[in-house]
Design a protein around this motif. Structure first.
Motif, PDB file in Angstrom:
ATOM      1  N   ASN A  77       0.845  -1.192   0.000  1.00  0.00           N
ATOM      2  CA  ASN A  77       0.000   0.000   0.000  1.00  0.00           C
ATOM      3  C   ASN A  77       0.876   1.236   0.000  1.00  0.00           C
ATOM      4  N   GLN A  78       0.476   2.229  -0.778  1.00  0.00           N
ATOM      5  CA  GLN A  78       1.217   3.480  -0.789  1.00  0.00           C
ATOM      6  C   GLN A  78       0.253   4.621  -1.045  1.00  0.00           C
ATOM      7  N   ASP A  79       0.462   5.722  -0.341  1.00  0.00           N
ATOM      8  CA  ASP A  79      -0.361   6.899  -0.600  1.00  0.00           C
ATOM      9  C   ASP A  79       0.309   7.753  -1.673  1.00  0.00           C
ATOM     10  N   PHE A  80      -0.491   8.373  -2.501  1.00  0.00           N
ATOM     11  CA  PHE A  80       0.041   9.224  -3.572  1.00  0.00           C
ATOM     12  C   PHE A  80      -0.598  10.596  -3.476  1.00  0.00           C
ATOM     13  N   SER A  81       0.219  11.637  -3.662  1.00  0.00           N
ATOM     14  CA  SER A  81      -0.407  12.952  -3.734  1.00  0.00           C
ATOM     15  C   SER A  81      -0.723  13.249  -5.187  1.00  0.00           C
ATOM     16  N   LEU A  82      -1.976  13.639  -5.385  1.00  0.00           N
ATOM     17  CA  LEU A  82      -2.462  13.946  -6.731  1.00  0.00           C
ATOM     18  C   LEU A  82      -2.417  15.454  -6.896  1.00  0.00           C
ATOM     19  N   THR A  83      -1.670  15.922  -7.879  1.00  0.00           N
ATOM     20  CA  THR A  83      -1.640  17.358  -8.137  1.00  0.00           C
ATOM     21  C   THR A  83      -2.112  17.596  -9.550  1.00  0.00           C
ATOM     22  N   GLY A  84      -2.548  18.810  -9.809  1.00  0.00           N
ATOM     23  CA  GLY A  84      -3.077  19.127 -11.131  1.00  0.00           C
ATOM     24  C   GLY A  84      -3.880  20.397 -11.033  1.00  0.00           C
TER      25      GLY A  84
ATOM     26  N   ILE B 106       5.004  25.790   4.909  1.00  0.00           N
ATOM     27  CA  ILE B 106       6.242  25.205   4.387  1.00  0.00           C
ATOM     28  C   ILE B 106       6.036  24.785   2.937  1.00  0.00           C
ATOM     29  N   ASP B 107       4.901  24.099   2.660  1.00  0.00           N
ATOM     30  CA  ASP B 107       4.623  23.627   1.300  1.00  0.00           C
ATOM     31  C   ASP B 107       3.117  23.739   1.048  1.00  0.00           C
ATOM     32  N   PRO B 108       2.688  24.788   0.341  1.00  0.00           N
ATOM     33  CA  PRO B 108       1.247  25.037   0.178  1.00  0.00           C
ATOM     34  C   PRO B 108       0.540  23.978  -0.660  1.00  0.00           C
ATOM     35  N   LYS B 109       1.271  23.112  -1.362  1.00  0.00           N
ATOM     36  CA  LYS B 109       0.617  22.137  -2.241  1.00  0.00           C
ATOM     37  C   LYS B 109       0.469  20.761  -1.591  1.00  0.00           C
ATOM     38  N   LEU B 110       0.917  20.633  -0.342  1.00  0.00           N
ATOM     39  CA  LEU B 110       0.966  19.290   0.244  1.00  0.00           C
ATOM     40  C   LEU B 110      -0.430  18.806   0.655  1.00  0.00           C
ATOM     41  N   PRO B 111      -0.867  17.648   0.158  1.00  0.00           N
ATOM     42  CA  PRO B 111      -2.198  17.162   0.541  1.00  0.00           C
ATOM     43  C   PRO B 111      -2.205  16.566   1.952  1.00  0.00           C
ATOM     44  N   PHE B 112      -3.346  16.737   2.627  1.00  0.00           N
ATOM     45  CA  PHE B 112      -3.510  16.229   3.992  1.00  0.00           C
ATOM     46  C   PHE B 112      -4.405  15.008   3.967  1.00  0.00           C
TER      47      PHE B 112
ATOM     48  N   PRO C 100      -7.260  21.421  -6.026  1.00  0.00           N
ATOM     49  CA  PRO C 100      -6.403  21.385  -4.849  1.00  0.00           C
ATOM     50  C   PRO C 100      -5.712  20.030  -4.744  1.00  0.00           C
ATOM     51  N   PRO C 101      -4.535  19.985  -4.118  1.00  0.00           N
ATOM     52  CA  PRO C 101      -3.849  18.698  -4.004  1.00  0.00           C
ATOM     53  C   PRO C 101      -4.681  17.717  -3.186  1.00  0.00           C
ATOM     54  N   GLU C 102      -4.585  16.457  -3.528  1.00  0.00           N
ATOM     55  CA  GLU C 102      -5.401  15.452  -2.853  1.00  0.00           C
ATOM     56  C   GLU C 102      -4.508  14.260  -2.549  1.00  0.00           C
ATOM     57  N   LEU C 103      -4.734  13.631  -1.399  1.00  0.00           N
ATOM     58  CA  LEU C 103      -3.953  12.445  -1.073  1.00  0.00           C
ATOM     59  C   LEU C 103      -4.767  11.214  -1.431  1.00  0.00           C
ATOM     60  N   LEU C 104      -4.260  10.401  -2.327  1.00  0.00           N
ATOM     61  CA  LEU C 104      -4.967   9.201  -2.753  1.00  0.00           C
ATOM     62  C   LEU C 104      -4.366   7.990  -2.064  1.00  0.00           C
ATOM     63  N   SER C 105      -5.241   7.053  -1.700  1.00  0.00           N
ATOM     64  CA  SER C 105      -4.684   5.811  -1.189  1.00  0.00           C
ATOM     65  C   SER C 105      -4.531   4.864  -2.377  1.00  0.00           C
ATOM     66  N   GLY C 106      -3.387   4.240  -2.444  1.00  0.00           N
ATOM     67  CA  GLY C 106      -3.119   3.436  -3.620  1.00  0.00           C
ATOM     68  C   GLY C 106      -2.464   2.115  -3.282  1.00  0.00           C
ATOM     69  N   VAL C 107      -2.376   1.274  -4.297  1.00  0.00           N
ATOM     70  CA  VAL C 107      -1.726  -0.020  -4.147  1.00  0.00           C
ATOM     71  C   VAL C 107      -0.704  -0.158  -5.263  1.00  0.00           C
ATOM     72  N   ARG C 108       0.518  -0.489  -4.893  1.00  0.00           N
ATOM     73  CA  ARG C 108       1.542  -0.839  -5.867  1.00  0.00           C
ATOM     74  C   ARG C 108       1.431  -2.340  -6.095  1.00  0.00           C
ATOM     75  N   ALA C 109       1.064  -2.752  -7.296  1.00  0.00           N
ATOM     76  CA  ALA C 109       0.702  -4.150  -7.508  1.00  0.00           C
ATOM     77  C   ALA C 109       1.561  -4.800  -8.573  1.00  0.00           C
ATOM     78  N   GLY C 110       1.863  -6.040  -8.358  1.00  0.00           N
ATOM     79  CA  GLY C 110       2.468  -6.828  -9.405  1.00  0.00           C
ATOM     80  C   GLY C 110       1.482  -6.967 -10.556  1.00  0.00           C
ATOM     81  N   PRO C 111       1.978  -7.205 -11.781  1.00  0.00           N
ATOM     82  CA  PRO C 111       1.078  -7.207 -12.947  1.00  0.00           C
ATOM     83  C   PRO C 111      -0.006  -8.278 -12.871  1.00  0.00           C
ATOM     84  N   ASN C 112       0.215  -9.338 -12.071  1.00  0.00           N
ATOM     85  CA  ASN C 112      -0.759 -10.434 -12.044  1.00  0.00           C
ATOM     86  C   ASN C 112      -1.754 -10.329 -10.897  1.00  0.00           C
ATOM     87  N   LEU C 113      -1.695  -9.254 -10.089  1.00  0.00           N
ATOM     88  CA  LEU C 113      -2.514  -9.197  -8.869  1.00  0.00           C
ATOM     89  C   LEU C 113      -4.018  -9.235  -9.179  1.00  0.00           C
TER      90      LEU C 113
END
Lengths: 895, 117
Positions: A196-203, A743-749, A206-219
């Motif tokens: 499991n890994q969290d990712f900050s989504l920017t674009g 410190i960093d105005p773009k950091l998602p919470f 406003p920045p958003e923190l996404l919860s994500g999964v780093r997965a092997g190709p066969n998962l």
């Protein structure tokens, strides 16, 4: 009637009409519905709710019975002949039987309406018992019997590393080990790794923190679930720099793209890296135990990783026909080979295989479900015992009625059938009401489940719950109905001879008392079970955590790698955040760590004492100097890690008491010990302090050896920011966000949690069980008391004249009270002893999830004994007292 | 006389024929007419009602007729029924059978006490 209720009524009636043959339905169905609705409306206008109930009962019967008769061509037969019309000549056997049953039911309903209090008591009591059972079964059904929403879910297993020598279990997996397991095993058809890994989504937004999964190709393929749009990952996309693709879950797709199919092929920026959306998962897809927004390919190649680094989760699918034990044996064998091949990293490490379903249930899910089911089953049993008692007593009142019916030619079977029909009518009403109660009840139970319960478990009053409820309703009705019916039907014509004074009270009282003993015993078992759980929970709440959870906030933050590429950048960011947050008025302590207590994740590190060959494993926590104060760790020797222990200072280590106890022994002064904390190329590190053990993993697990190192040299990127506040922590969240954004105005919470919430959540599952058990225990106490009271009141009532004679002969009222209480007390005592023995045997099953309480805890047994003795005495004393208060003359003329 | 008493018409059939005696009605309207006329004492539940309508039609006591031009359909088609000649004969016979019974009873002064109270 509103349009929607009318629609619902029409649909329900349409279901009943299915009893008819199709031809009849097609021809008349719609008109029949319309006619029924008109009648339903009319009945409602005439008789309110009762009218509607009547319409449903009568109309329902009319539809089902009429339909069955038509279907099997059992309608009235008509004579031929030359009359002006043919007329029904005889009723067929089936029609006759249905007719008599309907007659029995009508008779039963009328008999019950004449005694509304009796009927209401029975129906309500039964509804509580059945409602509780249906609620708990809904929970158990969702947890245990509903298959997980994956292809062949019973073949899915989770794999962990395990070190039995150190007592570590369910440890994350090293990529190389996982690769070797998959390559050498025949029992496993496939194995996929992920983390499991969290990712900050920017674009744009406003920045958003996404919860994500780093997965092997066969998962995803291994789960049997593939994207509904687009494709999965390919082998070529695995590895850092090649992972520029992302698969979206339906929830995120709807939220972010409003379900636009154009999202496929578009680009989103995660962690500062643009990634192409290649797939979208279907709406019903749920990942194992969390709700991720995105899936990304694993960013590592196993061959590039050290074998000792254990940080992946592994999911396997057993080959068809291979059992869990078989696979376990084979994989342990492979682990032994790996131990020989890589003794440095793999000594003492083996594989742990757990079925996915079992892992999701958690360590206590199964036994807790079963215990609740047993408890609630006992409740229903007690309800039935009480009702049987009630019917037994009522059977005597009805002895004359039944004798008359027998005298008029009703056979015993006919009488029994009538009485059992009455029980069935009562039962089905209680069952229907119980189902209604369960409709609300199970929501309450499910809502109280701990928040970490997997979203894969779905609960609802579905078909299996309905079948279960129907089953227990029938069983209950027969249980409480048949025995009294058998007894009551035994009355002969003799009943009529001597004015109805029956000589059967003794034998009835005998049966009644046997039931009381049973009830008392059940109540004891439930009370002991409830008591043990309550004690266990208060034990968990009060046990030493090793930290002070009050007024502490925790939030996980990740400065994106794209903007903070160097270690120095990360350090600068985190130092800035710590300093800025510390300046907020009301903040009394602030620190950072890579894993905070009760987070559910820990890292293990092999360490080696100077002068020893053998490596030892400890939980490793990187932390900043401020964390000791922020969490209130207690230093028992030496000093904590300080802010001066930064990358420029020599490295130091702090360990916990368990580390000293298990690895160093009493003779060694820990503060003068050097240990190697990682690679042998670096100089050994001195232990500068010892702290009291901290509950790291969860509250049910005793802390093992732990090692604490300064976080600054390691420059860990994702950290928990831990803040202790002077006042209520909730009010500080906004100020903390502002401080971080300065410190960093773009950091998602992400979610800001309090440490107290974490502790509560960790106890959550136990609290649900304990509350339910307590509720059931109180209910059983009430039912037991009611049972004793009922039987005593009834038997003293029968003995009014005897008591009157005793009083007339000079007995004091208190002698009468003593006599009644003594006789009833013997039964209660027998039940108590029986119950204690039973509880001794039954509660052993609870041992697995009791914390800090012995299953044989004498205090619990003692208090249960006292409570039950008190309630029994009260339930005996009240009717005894009333019996002793009668005037002797009145008593003697009472019959 | 003995013949007519033995040929008692089923009471639900009687009421259905009665409600159709002077008008053509659809099923729900028949039910409502009987309900109002008997003050709610006789409720023709759908299974009973449409079963009877079917059987009566197959015996030629009633027949389906075209619905009136202005009849509301309430979404679905409704079947309207009318009494056949044969049905009228049966109804008349039943009424005269009842009259005879009442007549017999009156001759023995049955029911007078009740009327007096």
């Amino acid at each position: 009637m509103t349009a929607s209720t009318k629609g619902a009524a029409r649909r329900s009636y349409r279901v009943l009409l299915r009893a008819y043959p199709r031809a009849m339905r097609e021809r008349y169905g719609e008109e029949m519905e319309e006619t029924f609705l008109a009648l339903l409306r009319w009945e409602g206008e005439q008789g309110g709710l009762m009218g509607k109930v009547n319409a449903w009962v009568r109309g329902g019967w009319d539809a089902v019975a009429g339909g069955m008769l038509r279907r099997f061509d059992l309608g009235p037969e008509y004579s031929g002949g030359d009359g002006p019309y043919r007329r029904p000549i005889k009723r067929s056997g089936a029609r006759e039987m249905l007719g008599t049953i309907w007659g029995d039911i009508r008779f039963a309903v009328r008999a019950l309406i004449r005694r509304p209090l009796f009927a209401a008591t029975v129906i309500l009591t039964l509804a509580v018992g059945i409602g509780a059972n249906a609620s708990v079964f809904t929970l158990v059904d969702g947890l245990l019997f509903t298959p997980l929403p994956y292809e062949e879910p019973e073949e899915l297993v989770l794999l962990f590393e395990e070190n039995q020598v150190r007592g570590w279990d369910k440890v994350s997996v090293s990529p190389l080990n996982a690769q070797d397991w998959a390559g050498r095993s025949h029992a496993l058809e496939d194995l996929a790794t992920f983390y499991n890994q969290d990712f900050s989504l920017t674009g744009d937004g406003p920045p958003e923190l996404l919860s994500g999964v780093r997965a092997g190709p066969n998962l995803l393929g291994l789960l049997g679930r593939t994207p509904v749009l687009g494709r999965g990952f390919s082998e070529e996309e695995v590895g850092e720099g090649r992972d520029g693709v992302v698969i979206l879950t339906d929830g995120f797709w709807q939220r972010h793209f409003a379900g636009d199919r154009g999202a496929l092929g578009s680009i989103i920026v995660l962690e500062g890296v643009p990634r192409v959306v290649v797939g979208i998962m279907p709406p019903e897809f749920r990942f194992l135990d969390n709700r991720p927004d995105v899936f990304l390919p694993l960013d590592l190649i196993p061959a590039d990783q050290p074998r000792g680094a254990k940080f992946l989760r592994a999911l396997g699918r057993l080959a068809p026909g291979v059992g869990l034990d078989e696979a376990r044996t084979e994989l342990r064998q492979i682990a032994l080979q790996l131990e020989e091949e890589y003794p440095e990293t793999n000594a003492d490490w083996t594989v742990q295989l757990i079925s996915l379903h079992e892992d999701m249930l958690g360590p206590w899910g199964k036994s807790a479900s079963l215990i609740l089911m047993v408890a609630v089953g006992f409740i229903l049993l007690m309800v039935c015992v009480n009702l049987a008692n009630l019917l037994l007593a009522r059977g005597e009142h009805r002895a004359r009625e039944l004798a008359i019916r027998t005298a008029l030619g009703a056979g015993r079977g006919r009488v029994i059938r009538q009485l059992v029909t009455e029980s069935l009518v009562l039962g089905s009403m209680g069952g229907a009401l119980g189902l209604l109660l369960a409709h609300w009840g199970y929501r309450g139970v499910v809502a109280a489940l701990p928040t970490y319960t997997s979203p894969n478990f779905q609960f609802g009053l579905d078909g299996s719950v309905l079948v279960f409820t129907l089953g227990i309703t029938l069983a209950a009705a027969l249980l409480f109905g048949v025995f009294p019916a058998l007894r009551a039907s035994r009355s002969g014509i003799g009943e009529l001879r001597d004015g109805g004074r029956s000589g059967r009270s003794a034998s009835s009282a005998h049966h009644g008392s046997a039931l009381v003993v049973l009830q008392t015993a059940i109540a004891v078992v439930l009370l002991v079970g409830g008591g043990l759980l309550i004690k266990s929970i208060s034990g968990m709440k009060n046990q030493e955590l090793g930290f002070e959870p009050q007024n502490v906030l925790v939030v996980r933050l990740t400065p994106p790698a794209a903007e903070y590429p160097e270690r120095a950048d990360t350090r600068a960011f985190w130092n800035g955040v710590e300093n800025r947050v510390a300046e907020i008025p009301g903040v009394v302590g602030v620190g950072t760590t890579h894993f905070h207590p009760l987070m559910g994740t820990t890292e293990l590190r092999t360490v080696r004492m100077v002068g020893e060959e053998e490596g030892r494993t400890a939980r490793l926590t990187y932390l900043s100097g401020g964390l000791f104060d922020a969490l209130g760790f207690r230093v028992v020797a030496g000093r904590p890690i300080q802010s001066t222990d930064d990358e420029d200072a020599p490295e130091v280590a702090v360990v916990n008491e368990a580390f000293v106890r298990m690895y160093l022994g009493q003779d060694v002064d820990p503060l003068n010990t050097l240990i190697w904390t990682g690679s042998d190329t670096l100089p050994p590190v001195p232990i500068v302090g010892v702290i009291h053990d901290v509950m790291e993993a969860d509250l049910a697990q005793t802390p093992g050896p732990a090692l604490y190192l300064s976080i600054s040299p390691a420059a860990v990127r994702t950290r928990s920011l831990v803040i202790r506040t002077a006042g209520p922590p909730g009010e500080m969240i906004e100020a903390i966000k502002q401080a971080v954004w300065s410190i960093d105005p773009k950091l998602p919470f992400s979610q800001v949690e309090t440490m107290e919430e974490l502790v509560e959540n960790n106890i959550g599952g136990f609290v649900v069980i304990a509350n339910l058990m307590t509720f059931f225990a109180c209910l059983s106490l009430f039912l037991g008391g009611l049972g004793i009271y009922g039987v005593t009141a009834y038997s003293t009532g029968r003995r009014t004249s005897e008591i009157g004679i005793r009083l007339a002969m000079g007995a004091e009222p208190r002698d009468v009270v003593r006599m009644v209480v003594r006789q009833g007390g013997r039964r209660a005592l027998l039940g108590l002893v029986l119950g204690l023995v039973l509880a001794f045997l039954v509660t052993r099953a609870m041992g697995s999830f009791l914390v800090g309480v012995n299953v044989r805890d004498p205090a619990v047994y003692l208090s249960v004994t006292l409570i039950l003795a008190g309630v029994s005495f009260l339930a005996l004393w009240i009717p005894a007292r009333r019996a002793s208060a009668v005037a002797p003359m009145e008593a003697l003329t009472s019959e | 006389m003995a013949k007519t008493t033995s040929q008692k018409l089923e009471s639900k059939w009687f009421h259905i024929l009665l409600s159709l005696a002077d008008q053509e009605l659809h099923g729900t309207a028949i039910m409502e007419e009987v309900l109002l006329r008997t003050g709610g004492a006789i409720r023709l539940w759908p299974g009973t009602l449409y079963g009877a309508l079917r059987d009566m039609a197959s015996q030629g006591l009633i027949q389906e007729v075209e619905p009136p031009e202005d009849a509301p359909t309430e979404g679905g088609k409704r079947r309207f029924y009318a009494v056949t000649r044969r049905g009228r004969v049966v109804l008349a016979e039943e009424v005269s059978r009842m009259e005879e019974l009442v007549h017999l009873a009156r001759a023995r002064r049955v029911g007078e006490a009740l009327e007096g109270t």
